[in-house]
Motif scaffolding. Structure first.
Motif, PDB file in Angstrom:
ATOM      1  N   ASN A 385       0.777  -1.229   0.000  1.00 36.69           N
ATOM      2  CA  ASN A 385       0.000   0.000   0.000  1.00 36.69           C
ATOM      3  C   ASN A 385       0.810   1.282   0.000  1.00 36.69           C
ATOM      4  OD1 ASN A 385      -2.872  -1.050   0.359  1.00 36.69           O
ATOM      5  ND2 ASN A 385      -1.853  -2.065   2.059  1.00 36.69           N
ATOM      6  N   SER A 386       2.108   1.184   0.244  1.00 38.73           N
ATOM      7  CA  SER A 386       2.902   2.394   0.401  1.00 38.73           C
ATOM      8  C   SER A 386       4.190   2.318  -0.397  1.00 38.73           C
ATOM      9  CB  SER A 386       3.228   2.615   1.888  1.00 38.73           C
ATOM     10  OG  SER A 386       4.201   3.632   2.046  1.00 38.73           O
ATOM     11  N   PRO A 387       4.341   3.137  -1.446  1.00 37.23           N
ATOM     12  CA  PRO A 387       5.619   3.185  -2.167  1.00 37.23           C
ATOM     13  C   PRO A 387       6.784   3.563  -1.262  1.00 37.23           C
ATOM     14  CG  PRO A 387       3.894   4.295  -3.419  1.00 37.23           C
ATOM     15  CD  PRO A 387       3.323   4.005  -2.062  1.00 37.23           C
ATOM     16  N   THR A 388       6.529   4.386  -0.262  1.00 40.86           N
ATOM     17  CA  THR A 388       7.584   4.761   0.674  1.00 40.86           C
ATOM     18  C   THR A 388       8.050   3.557   1.475  1.00 40.86           C
ATOM     19  OG1 THR A 388       6.685   7.005   0.868  1.00 40.86           O
ATOM     20  CG2 THR A 388       8.190   6.269   2.594  1.00 40.86           C
ATOM     21  N   ALA A 389       7.099   2.760   1.966  1.00 46.00           N
ATOM     22  CA  ALA A 389       7.453   1.553   2.714  1.00 46.00           C
ATOM     23  C   ALA A 389       8.135   0.535   1.812  1.00 46.00           C
ATOM     24  CB  ALA A 389       6.203   0.949   3.352  1.00 46.00           C
ATOM     25  N   PHE A 390       7.701   0.480   0.554  1.00 45.68           N
ATOM     26  CA  PHE A 390       8.309  -0.440  -0.418  1.00 45.68           C
ATOM     27  C   PHE A 390       9.788  -0.110  -0.601  1.00 45.68           C
ATOM     28  CE2 PHE A 390       9.398  -1.441  -4.870  1.00 45.68           C
ATOM     29  CZ  PHE A 390       9.081  -2.789  -4.914  1.00 45.68           C
ATOM     30  N   LYS A 391      10.077   1.175  -0.802  1.00 45.32           N
ATOM     31  CA  LYS A 391      11.468   1.587  -0.969  1.00 45.32           C
ATOM     32  C   LYS A 391      12.258   1.378   0.318  1.00 45.32           C
ATOM     33  CE  LYS A 391      14.422   5.542  -2.061  1.00 45.32           C
ATOM     34  NZ  LYS A 391      14.474   6.955  -2.511  1.00 45.32           N
ATOM     35  N   ARG A 392      11.652   1.708   1.458  1.00 48.55           N
ATOM     36  CA  ARG A 392      12.349   1.563   2.728  1.00 48.55           C
ATOM     37  C   ARG A 392      12.726   0.096   2.992  1.00 48.55           C
ATOM     38  NH1 ARG A 392       8.912   3.953   5.681  1.00 48.55           N
ATOM     39  NH2 ARG A 392       7.778   2.113   6.428  1.00 48.55           N
ATOM     40  N   ALA A 393      11.827  -0.828   2.686  1.00 47.30           N
ATOM     41  CA  ALA A 393      12.125  -2.246   2.884  1.00 47.30           C
ATOM     42  C   ALA A 393      13.321  -2.678   2.041  1.00 47.30           C
ATOM     43  CB  ALA A 393      10.897  -3.092   2.548  1.00 47.30           C
ATOM     44  N   HIS A 394      13.383  -2.197   0.795  1.00 46.48           N
ATOM     45  CA  HIS A 394      14.512  -2.540  -0.069  1.00 46.48           C
ATOM     46  C   HIS A 394      15.802  -1.889   0.416  1.00 46.48           C
ATOM     47  CE1 HIS A 394      11.413  -3.974  -2.853  1.00 46.48           C
ATOM     48  NE2 HIS A 394      12.372  -4.576  -3.512  1.00 46.48           N
ATOM     49  N   ARG A 395      15.719  -0.646   0.854  1.00 51.26           N
ATOM     50  CA  ARG A 395      16.922   0.040   1.330  1.00 51.26           C
ATOM     51  C   ARG A 395      17.493  -0.670   2.563  1.00 51.26           C
ATOM     52  NH1 ARG A 395      20.240   2.441  -0.590  1.00 51.26           N
ATOM     53  NH2 ARG A 395      20.478   4.336   0.631  1.00 51.26           N
ATOM     54  N   GLU A 396      16.629  -1.043   3.482  1.00 53.08           N
ATOM     55  CA  GLU A 396      17.100  -1.745   4.682  1.00 53.08           C
ATOM     56  C   GLU A 396      17.722  -3.082   4.305  1.00 53.08           C
ATOM     57  OE1 GLU A 396      13.791  -2.038   7.301  1.00 53.08           O
ATOM     58  OE2 GLU A 396      13.798   0.097   7.845  1.00 53.08           O
ATOM     59  N   LEU A 397      17.085  -3.786   3.372  1.00 52.67           N
ATOM     60  CA  LEU A 397      17.626  -5.075   2.938  1.00 52.67           C
ATOM     61  C   LEU A 397      18.991  -4.897   2.283  1.00 52.67           C
ATOM     62  CD1 LEU A 397      17.090  -8.116   2.630  1.00 52.67           C
ATOM     63  CD2 LEU A 397      16.013  -7.620   0.424  1.00 52.67           C
ATOM     64  N   GLU A 398      19.150  -3.879   1.457  1.00 54.56           N
ATOM     65  CA  GLU A 398      20.442  -3.616   0.819  1.00 54.56           C
ATOM     66  C   GLU A 398      21.529  -3.364   1.849  1.00 54.56           C
ATOM     67  OE1 GLU A 398      18.602  -1.699  -3.318  1.00 54.56           O
ATOM     68  OE2 GLU A 398      19.364  -0.382  -1.731  1.00 54.56           O
ATOM     69  N   LYS A 408      23.284  -8.730  -3.468  1.00 49.89           N
ATOM     70  CA  LYS A 408      21.899  -8.797  -3.912  1.00 49.89           C
ATOM     71  C   LYS A 408      21.917  -8.739  -5.428  1.00 49.89           C
ATOM     72  CE  LYS A 408      19.150  -5.229  -3.308  1.00 49.89           C
ATOM     73  NZ  LYS A 408      18.477  -5.011  -4.615  1.00 49.89           N
ATOM     74  N   TRP A 409      21.394  -9.777  -6.075  1.00 47.76           N
ATOM     75  CA  TRP A 409      21.439  -9.804  -7.531  1.00 47.76           C
ATOM     76  C   TRP A 409      20.735  -8.602  -8.125  1.00 47.76           C
ATOM     77  CZ3 TRP A 409      25.403 -11.900  -7.233  1.00 47.76           C
ATOM     78  CH2 TRP A 409      25.721 -13.243  -7.333  1.00 47.76           C
ATOM     79  N   LEU A 410      21.210  -8.174  -9.302  1.00 47.53           N
ATOM     80  CA  LEU A 410      20.827  -6.882  -9.855  1.00 47.53           C
ATOM     81  C   LEU A 410      19.626  -6.937 -10.796  1.00 47.53           C
ATOM     82  CD1 LEU A 410      24.416  -5.522 -10.612  1.00 47.53           C
ATOM     83  CD2 LEU A 410      23.023  -5.180  -8.558  1.00 47.53           C
ATOM     84  N   PHE A 411      19.025  -8.119 -10.986  1.00 47.99           N
ATOM     85  CA  PHE A 411      17.927  -8.205 -11.947  1.00 47.99           C
ATOM     86  C   PHE A 411      16.653  -7.567 -11.402  1.00 47.99           C
ATOM     87  CE2 PHE A 411      17.084 -11.806  -9.218  1.00 47.99           C
ATOM     88  CZ  PHE A 411      15.707 -11.848  -9.157  1.00 47.99           C
ATOM     89  N   SER A 412      16.572  -7.335 -10.103  1.00 51.08           N
ATOM     90  CA  SER A 412      15.354  -6.827  -9.499  1.00 51.08           C
ATOM     91  C   SER A 412      15.508  -5.376  -9.098  1.00 51.08           C
ATOM     92  CB  SER A 412      14.988  -7.699  -8.295  1.00 51.08           C
ATOM     93  OG  SER A 412      13.680  -7.397  -7.842  1.00 51.08           O
ATOM     94  N   LYS A 413      14.670  -4.909  -8.174  1.00 52.57           N
ATOM     95  CA  LYS A 413      14.690  -3.509  -7.761  1.00 52.57           C
ATOM     96  C   LYS A 413      15.968  -3.194  -6.984  1.00 52.57           C
ATOM     97  CE  LYS A 413      10.461  -2.571  -9.216  1.00 52.57           C
ATOM     98  NZ  LYS A 413      10.157  -1.596 -10.267  1.00 52.57           N
ATOM     99  N   ASN A 414      16.573  -2.045  -7.310  1.00 52.63           N
ATOM    100  CA  ASN A 414      17.785  -1.597  -6.626  1.00 52.63           C
ATOM    101  C   ASN A 414      17.664  -0.106  -6.329  1.00 52.63           C
ATOM    102  OD1 ASN A 414      19.807  -4.028  -6.996  1.00 52.63           O
ATOM    103  ND2 ASN A 414      18.738  -3.774  -8.936  1.00 52.63           N
ATOM    104  N   PHE A 415      17.897   0.253  -5.075  1.00 55.88           N
ATOM    105  CA  PHE A 415      17.776   1.644  -4.655  1.00 55.88           C
ATOM    106  C   PHE A 415      19.095   2.200  -4.126  1.00 55.88           C
ATOM    107  CE2 PHE A 415      13.451   0.022  -4.485  1.00 55.88           C
ATOM    108  CZ  PHE A 415      12.724   1.050  -5.060  1.00 55.88           C
ATOM    109  N   TYR A 416      20.213   1.540  -4.444  1.00 54.06           N
ATOM    110  CA  TYR A 416      21.509   2.044  -4.016  1.00 54.06           C
ATOM    111  C   TYR A 416      21.741   3.468  -4.527  1.00 54.06           C
ATOM    112  CZ  TYR A 416      22.725  -2.942  -3.400  1.00 54.06           C
ATOM    113  OH  TYR A 416      22.763  -4.257  -3.031  1.00 54.06           O
TER     114      TYR A 416
END
Length: 494
Positions: A385-398, A408-416
């Motif tokens: 429901n939240s693009p902000t939460a979506f990005k935050r989850a990826h950033r924390e995982l990175e 983290k393989w590069l074929f998916s979403k990357n926010f580095y």
């Protein structure tokens, strides 16, 4: 017997013509110093396509040119899908040493994506079995590269996403194959038991396939380790995973049934139906039962589900990631995933790391012999429901993956950020290689993988089932409940 000599000559003539055309197209872009993208057809990548006019088409490179039974190698063009490649090699009692579990993955994508499989604990990544490649460089020049001839180009092509050159032909070493795999499920009750079991069987020379599935603390079984052994005779009751009436592999493993014999094609592409577990999310308003899975089976294969993910833009809501972590970091990684994402099942795939491996986009900061691949497919209440939460989850995982010495393989979403990205990957060596092979005018790896700041896109369903899933999926139900402050946690058993 090998393919007829006449057909080999015909395919090789066609191959040379197509490669010359690709070379000429690239040379024009080089003369104009104009960056281009390579398009070879549908892809499993979550990355978006840019500038559709500056494209080099390689879709005609889809032939198997030769299968040499004496030397046990195959000459394969990059757009050959893995299921067709395996089916042809099996005719001669051979198969690739490493086979990704999705049949639509191409040979070129498997090489460039440094993909692994359940035999990777023994053979490493798919590219370890590639003996040489033909490459069209960014100035249009055609070269061959191997670990002995132009080794920097060979290793540099792995994972650099066409920013060094375009691979147009592969020679791939094959291994003996059999008709069946004897499969055994070993239930485990904790992360430590799962890792100990994987490590024990990864050192067993009699075993051919090892992988794990983690279902979480609240599931009937915490996890299952699947152990496979090639066999020429059907020694156990046969079980299949390819027909509409067959179980999906992860559901079958969750039941931790008796040992069975699985036809080799059914085993190698066991995750095709359901695309691991992504197909589960099509059943938000539809009961997730054997009958409904059977009715929707045509839409449940990985190729079709990939198109669903892309046309409905599920990549803007789902966490679709593959991590590769040192063995000593796995416990902490799984602990983080449980506490912060709670997405199950997780797929564990042990991967052998060779000491002389030098791929630029696959550094080994911990100098470990055995990595663990972790596949994540799912969504949370927040990311739906939240693009902000979506990005935050990826950033924390990175950040966590980097801190624990993994990739983290590069074929998916990357926010580095660009600075972060080049602390993980060796920018100096990468740029030197690009300069040597006249690739400076092309977009860099970071340019290609970085997720631009943009709002979530509206779905554009294509076909009957995508229109159905637009309204019946777990994502649709979750977003509706999110608007009413509700909660939804999909049950992954059925």
């Amino acid at each position: 017997m090998a393919p007829r000599k006449s057909s080999i000559i015909s395919y090789m003539d066609t191959h040379r013509f197509v490669v010359r055309e690709i070379s000429n197209a690239i040379r024009k872009f080089h003369d104009e110093k104009r960056p281009f993208r390579v398009y070879h057809g549908p892809t499993h990548s979550m990355r978006s396509m840019h500038d559709p006019k500056a494209v080099v088409h390689t879709g005609d490179l889809h032939h198997i040119l030769d299968i040499n039974t004496e030397s046990k190698f195959a000459m394969v063009e990059p757009n050959v899908p893995m299921d067709r490649f395996v089916k042809e090699t099996l005719k001669y009692g051979l198969m690739p040493a490493v086979t990704p579990a999705f049949p639509g993955t191409t040979v070129g994508g498997t090489f460039a994506g440094t993909a692994g499989g359940s035999s990777s604990f023994k053979y490493g990544f798919f590219d370890r079995a590639v003996t040489w490649i033909e490459v069209v460089l960014p100035d249009g020049k055609i070269m061959r590269a191997s670990r002995n001839r132009n080794p920097d180009l060979f290793e540099g092509m792995v994972g650099t996403l066409g920013t060094i050159g375009i691979a147009t032909l592969f020679q791939i070493q094959l291994v003996p194959a059999t008709s069946h795999v004897e499969l055994m499920y070993l239930p485990v009750e904790s992360t430590i038991e799962a890792l100990d079991t994987i490590n024990r069987f990864s050192h067993d020379v009699e075993i051919d396939f090892v992988e794990g599935l983690i279902f979480g603390q609240t599931a009937p079984v915490y996890g299952v380790i699947a152990i496979g052994k090639l066999t020429r005779t059907r020694t156990r009751p046969e079980r299949r995973f390819s027909r509409a009436r067959d179980p999906w592999f992860y559901l079958d493993a969750q039941g931790a049934g008796d040992p069975c014999s699985v036809p080799i094609m059914d085993y190698l592409f066991r995750y095709d139906r359901g695309s691991f577990c992504m197909g589960r999310y099509c059943f938000g308003r539809i009961p997730f039962r054997k009958l409904t899975r059977c009715i929707a089976d045509r839409a449940m294969h990985s190729r079709e589900l990939m198109r669903t993910v892309q046309s409905l833009h599920w990549g803007d809501h789902f966490i679709i990631q593959d991590l590769v972590m040192p063995m000593e970091s796995i416990y902490n990684t799984l602990d983080y995933l449980e506490k912060n994402l709670d997405i199950y099942p997780l797929r564990l795939c042990p991967i052998r790391q060779f000491p002389n491996a030098a791929a630029i986009m696959r550094p080994n900061p911990r100098n470990t012999r055995l990595y663990m691949g972790i596949g994540i497919r799912g969504l949370t209440n927040e990311t739906a429901n939240s693009p902000t939460a979506f990005k935050r989850a990826h950033r924390e995982l990175e950040h966590v993956v980097h801190d624990l010495g993994g990739l983290k393989w590069l074929f998916s979403k990357n926010f580095y950020t660009e600075e972060e990205f080049w602390t993980i990957y060796p920018q100096r060596e990468y740029e030197a290689l690009r300069e040597k092979y006249n690739a400076q005018y092309l977009a860099s790896v970071y340019d290609k993988i970085h997720e631009s700041e943009r709002p979530s896109r509206l779905p554009k369903p294509q076909g009957f089932w995508n229109h159905v899933f637009l309204w019946t999926s777990a994502l649709a139900l979750k977003q509706k409940q999110g608007r009413h402050a509700g909660d939804f946690s999909p049950n992954l058993s059925g």
